[in-house]
Write an enzyme that holds these catalytic residues in place. Structure first.
Site, PDB file in Angstrom:
ATOM      1  N   CYS A 121      -8.480  42.984  48.404  1.00 49.06           N
ATOM      2  CA  CYS A 121      -9.924  41.927  48.575  1.00 49.06           C
ATOM      3  C   CYS A 121      -9.244  40.541  48.651  1.00 49.06           C
ATOM      4  O   CYS A 121      -8.544  39.867  47.964  1.00 49.06           O
ATOM      5  CB  CYS A 121     -10.770  42.160  47.828  1.00 49.06           C
ATOM      6  SG  CYS A 121     -12.134  41.162  48.355  1.00 49.06           S
ATOM      7  N   HIS A 149      -8.903  46.640  33.292  1.00 47.78           N
ATOM      8  CA  HIS A 149      -9.324  46.836  34.642  1.00 47.78           C
ATOM      9  C   HIS A 149      -8.126  46.465  35.475  1.00 47.78           C
ATOM     10  O   HIS A 149      -7.324  45.635  35.163  1.00 47.78           O
ATOM     11  CB  HIS A 149     -10.517  45.817  34.532  1.00 47.78           C
ATOM     12  CG  HIS A 149     -11.359  45.968  36.079  1.00 47.78           C
ATOM     13  ND1 HIS A 149     -10.849  45.792  37.298  1.00 47.78           N
ATOM     14  CD2 HIS A 149     -12.455  46.728  36.319  1.00 47.78           C
ATOM     15  CE1 HIS A 149     -11.625  46.098  38.144  1.00 47.78           C
ATOM     16  NE2 HIS A 149     -12.782  46.591  37.653  1.00 47.78           N
ATOM     17  N   GLU A 151      -8.029  45.181  38.326  1.00 48.85           N
ATOM     18  CA  GLU A 151      -8.020  43.867  39.064  1.00 48.85           C
ATOM     19  C   GLU A 151      -7.352  42.737  38.043  1.00 48.85           C
ATOM     20  O   GLU A 151      -6.728  42.000  38.174  1.00 48.85           O
ATOM     21  CB  GLU A 151      -9.476  43.355  39.371  1.00 48.85           C
ATOM     22  CG  GLU A 151      -9.340  42.209  40.149  1.00 48.85           C
ATOM     23  CD  GLU A 151     -10.625  41.544  40.583  1.00 48.85           C
ATOM     24  OE1 GLU A 151     -11.836  42.279  40.826  1.00 48.85           O
ATOM     25  OE2 GLU A 151     -11.011  40.417  40.302  1.00 48.85           O
ATOM     26  N   THR A 217     -13.128  39.014  39.216  1.00 47.50           N
ATOM     27  CA  THR A 217     -14.210  38.772  40.391  1.00 47.50           C
ATOM     28  C   THR A 217     -15.793  39.215  39.938  1.00 47.50           C
ATOM     29  O   THR A 217     -16.713  38.693  40.667  1.00 47.50           O
ATOM     30  CB  THR A 217     -14.037  38.987  41.803  1.00 47.50           C
ATOM     31  OG1 THR A 217     -13.331  40.457  41.871  1.00 47.50           O
ATOM     32  CG2 THR A 217     -12.622  38.203  42.168  1.00 47.50           C
ATOM     33  N   CYS A 258     -16.636  36.542  43.172  1.00 49.84           N
ATOM     34  CA  CYS A 258     -16.881  36.278  44.360  1.00 49.84           C
ATOM     35  C   CYS A 258     -18.254  36.528  44.978  1.00 49.84           C
ATOM     36  O   CYS A 258     -19.069  36.436  44.148  1.00 49.84           O
ATOM     37  CB  CYS A 258     -16.087  37.708  45.130  1.00 49.84           C
ATOM     38  SG  CYS A 258     -17.318  39.078  45.090  1.00 49.84           S
ATOM     39  N   ASN A 289     -18.635  45.507  38.172  1.00 51.99           N
ATOM     40  CA  ASN A 289     -19.729  44.530  38.518  1.00 51.99           C
ATOM     41  C   ASN A 289     -21.233  45.181  38.388  1.00 51.99           C
ATOM     42  O   ASN A 289     -22.230  44.850  38.112  1.00 51.99           O
ATOM     43  CB  ASN A 289     -19.563  44.145  40.006  1.00 51.99           C
ATOM     44  CG  ASN A 289     -19.998  45.311  40.883  1.00 51.99           C
ATOM     45  OD1 ASN A 289     -21.015  45.496  41.486  1.00 51.99           O
ATOM     46  ND2 ASN A 289     -18.880  46.258  41.388  1.00 51.99           N
ATOM     47  N   SER A 350     -19.774  48.473  44.748  1.00 52.22           N
ATOM     48  CA  SER A 350     -19.121  49.838  45.330  1.00 52.22           C
ATOM     49  C   SER A 350     -20.009  51.131  45.582  1.00 52.22           C
ATOM     50  O   SER A 350     -19.602  52.110  45.986  1.00 52.22           O
ATOM     51  CB  SER A 350     -17.810  50.247  44.330  1.00 52.22           C
ATOM     52  OG  SER A 350     -18.635  50.259  43.035  1.00 52.22           O
TER      53      SER A 350
HETATM   54  S1  SF4 Z   1     -16.776  42.757  44.706  1.00 49.79           S
HETATM   55 FE1  SF4 Z   1     -15.906  41.015  45.625  1.00 49.79          FE
HETATM   56  S2  SF4 Z   1     -13.805  40.814  44.871  1.00 49.79           S
HETATM   57 FE2  SF4 Z   1     -14.424  42.900  44.608  1.00 49.79          FE
HETATM   58  S3  SF4 Z   1     -14.095  43.970  46.464  1.00 49.79           S
HETATM   59 FE3  SF4 Z   1     -15.901  43.119  46.576  1.00 49.79          FE
HETATM   60  S4  SF4 Z   1     -15.913  41.362  47.745  1.00 49.79           S
HETATM   61 FE4  SF4 Z   1     -14.195  41.600  46.887  1.00 49.79          FE
END
Ligand code: SF4
Length: 383
Positions: A121, A149, A151, A217, A258, A289, A350
């Site tokens: 991303c 994680h 990321e 993020t 983000c 998230n 997601s």
């Molecule tokens: S949550 Fe934010 S950083 Fe993660 S994939 Fe989606 S847009 Fe990209």
């Protein structure tokens, strides 16, 4: 333009669903899914691997697996298919979280063009760029993220290429780190306390004099802000408030969340202004998230974290995930007996919107409602 974060009311009469103004799929996830499905179409007959889960959503990942895609590693970096079995004729997709420089190098050595099917991303790359910028000014990077994680591992690897880097998971770890900054603890203890969290060659006696904070993020914005503010204060105390001492020792990175994480979290604050009976958060159980959205809701009202409508077993039984204990549990009597029942609803970055729709349909099936989903949608379309 100021964004509106007031929830949308779906009023079915005996049950009222308040939908967060921003929820679900983000740009990065849509982009990654598009690339993955395009890759399958473009490469008939080839073996297609995903470095790890595409995104933290079981339905999307199962969909890809059904179409023949295999995962090379699990979400914690455990190898599922040995790298040795990959050949240059295979296709390897880099997931939205990005990957470490070491993994990229391994793939290149096999002959895989990592740039070709890279779904990293751009908002994750932005964090890598921010780390590089502060590294050039000789700051050490402190990554606020979950150490295991994907990321955070990728961001750690990219930052560590340029500068000494250390990962902190939460405020408790930021406080622990501050003791090495102030000298309250001997530098030697750092290596045990932060084992596996610091870059090779990290010198705790020297590398904690100039720092900057970046984050995974999808962390909770308020947590990252609190950690950055805390570490800034530690620097102020150690080096004095006079002159430019703070900037000299603490890089202003602003937070590196983000836009989607920001919007989804702010929309939950907006959602929580409505008095309700319960909240339902839809998303993958290993989604960072999503778990932060759950965390925010839990502070205010009974909250159920589910990954699809099948977890709502009946009008009284719900099977849901406790992300603190990492266990799925069943709760009885989750819907109150009065009317109208007010439910707050949101989903993680997601989570496909169809799953949220499925949850609404399941919930209203327990009430004798006068309006259907179509009536409500039509009212919005005609508004
Ligand atoms: S949550 Fe934010 S950083 Fe993660 S994939 Fe989606 S847009 Fe990209």
């Amino acid at each position: 333009m100021k964004k509106d974060f007031t929830p949308t009311l779906l009023d079915f009469g005996p049950v009222q669903v308040y939908l967060a103004r921003h929820f679900g799929f983000c740009y990065g996830v849509e982009n990654a899914i598009d690339i993955a499905f395009r890759t399958i179409e473009e490469n008939p007959g080839k073996r297609i691997f995903l470095l790890s889960e595409m995104i933290h959503n079981p339905q999307v990942n199962a969909d890809l697996q059904e179409r023949g895609v295999q995962f090379l590693q699990d979400t914690y970096g455990k190898q599922l298919v040995p790298f040795e079995s990959i050949t240059k004729d295979d296709v390897v997709i880099i997931p939205a979280f990005g990957t470490t420089l070491a993994t990229e190098a391994k793939l290149r050595a096999i002959g895989i063009t990592v740039e070709k099917y890279n779904t990293t991303c751009p908002f994750v790359e932005k964090v890598w760029n921010r780390s590089e910028q502060i590294a050039k000014k000789n700051y050490t990077v402190v990554v606020h993220g979950k150490p295991t994680h994907e990321e955070t591992r990728a961001t750690f690897s990219h930052a560590a290429y340029h500068t000494p880097t250390v990962v902190v998971n939460d405020m408790a770890e930021a406080i622990a780190l501050s003791k090495y900054i102030t000298g309250e603890k001997e530098a030697a203890g750092f290596y045990t306390e932060f084992a596996g969290r610091y870059a090779e060659g990290f010198d705790a006696a020297k590398d904690l004099q100039r720092i900057g904070v970046v984050n995974q993020t999808t962390m909770l914005a308020s947590d990252t802000q609190a950690i950055a503010d805390f570490l800034k204060q530690v620097m102020l105390k150690k080096y004095g408030e006079a002159s430019n001492n703070t900037e000299e020792h603490f890089a202003d990175t602003r937070d590196t969340l983000c836009y989607a994480t920001n919007d989804n979290q702010t929309a939950v604050y907006g959602l929580l202004e409505t008095a309700a009976d319960l909240a339902i958060v839809v998303g993958g159980y290993n989604s960072s998230n999503t778990s932060h959205l759950v965390e925010l809701c839990e502070e205010k009202l009974p909250t159920y974290f589910i990954n699809n409508e099948e977890k709502i077993l009946s009008s009284s039984l719900i099977q849901h995930f406790n992300f603190h204990t990492k266990q799925e549990i069943t709760t009885t009597g989750f819907l109150p007996q009065h009317a109208p029942v007010k439910i707050l609803l949101t989903s993680g970055a997601s989570c496909p919107d169809a799953l949220v729709e499925g949850v609404i349909a399941k919930l209203i099936s327990f009430f004798s409602v006068q309006k259907t989903m179509e009536d409500i949608t039509a009212a919005f379309n005609n508004a």
